[in-house]
Design a protein around this motif. Structure first.
Motif, short mmCIF file in Angstrom:
data_model
loop_
_atom_site.label_atom_id
_atom_site.label_comp_id
_atom_site.label_asym_id
_atom_site.label_seq_id
_atom_site.Cartn_x
_atom_site.Cartn_y
_atom_site.Cartn_z
N VAL A 184 -7.37 -0.45 6.20
CA VAL A 184 -6.67 0.22 5.10
C VAL A 184 -7.32 -0.12 3.77
N CYS A 218 0.83 -1.21 0.00
CA CYS A 218 0.00 0.00 0.00
C CYS A 218 0.86 1.25 0.00
N LYS A 225 -5.01 2.25 11.81
CA LYS A 225 -4.06 2.72 10.81
C LYS A 225 -3.18 1.58 10.29
#
Length: 237
Positions: free
Chosen positions: A141, A77, A135
């Protein structure tokens, strides 16, 4: 990397690929996102085509199991939109929900080789501030950031992380990721490293590692086709 040396050798053999094992920094001395940063830097180095690695075929994959699956996903990511983004992601029974709130945690949290008490302790070392758990949770995510990377995701039935792995596969598919989800209802957490003691674990691992290699090969073929020069028109030289 002693715990995964055998697995890395099997990966190289069965997937037919070169393997670079990243010895990332560990908590509690180095809490999140230190390990993720280390994996990202390693992939950026590979993308630079360093001479130390010799000739590389097009296409790069990233694989991780358990906490390594969590780190691999977050690293991918973090590299989205860059040349270092891997082409294929292989996540084996990943720790995908750091809140440990899904049903399999209570169903399989004791007696199956991975204790939920140990899990909670490890997570607290890696993310000491509980307000930051979302997070660093792949399922959270994935809801906010689509990941354009072909993904192979495997879970084990007798694993407290089973439901969060399945949920991550669903969130990835919902976001448009090309994801292949492979559940293994009769196996336990960590089965990729149990090949020497369990024929069922060996068979499942062999199949997954070969599938990962096939995805890498297919990616390399597509890249070669895209980069090939167009056919010259008739009469051209």
């Amino acid at each position: 990397m002693e715990s995964h040396d055998r697995l890395c050798r099997r990966l190289a053999l069965l997937a037919g690929t070169a393997v670079l094992a990243v010895d990332y920094r560990l908590a509690p001395e180095h809490p999140a996102p230190a390990a993720v940063d280390d994996v990202m830097r390693a992939l950026e180095w590979v993308a630079s085509r360093p001479k130390e690695l010799g000739q590389l075929l097009p296409g790069t994959g990233l694989a991780g199991d358990s906490a390594g699956g969590l780190i691999a996903y977050l690293a991918a990511c973090g590299l989205a939109g860059t040349p270092a983004l891997p082409d294929v992601l292989f996540l084996a029974y990943p720790n995908a929900d750091l809140s440990l709130s899904l049903q399999s945690v209570s169903e399989k949290g004791e007696g199956w080789g991975l204790s939920v008490q140990d899990l909670a302790f490890y997570i607290a070392q890696w993310v000491p501030d509980a307000s930051l758990l979302g997070k660093f949770s792949p399922v959270e995510v994935a809801r906010a950031q689509p990941l354009p990377v072909r993904t192979l995701l495997a879970t084990a039935g007798h694993d407290p992380l089973r439901d969060e792995g399945k949920l991550l596969a669903e969130e990835l598919a919902r976001g448009g990721t090309d994801v292949e989800y492979r559940p293994h209802p009769d196996l336990v957490h960590g089965f990729l490293t149990l090949d020497a003691v369990s024929p069922a674990a060996r068979h499942a691992g062999d199949s997954l590692l070969a599938a990962y290699g096939s995805l890498l090969s297919h990616t390399a073929m597509l890249r070669r086709d895209r980069n090939a020069p167009p056919d010259a028109p008739n009469g051209a030289t």
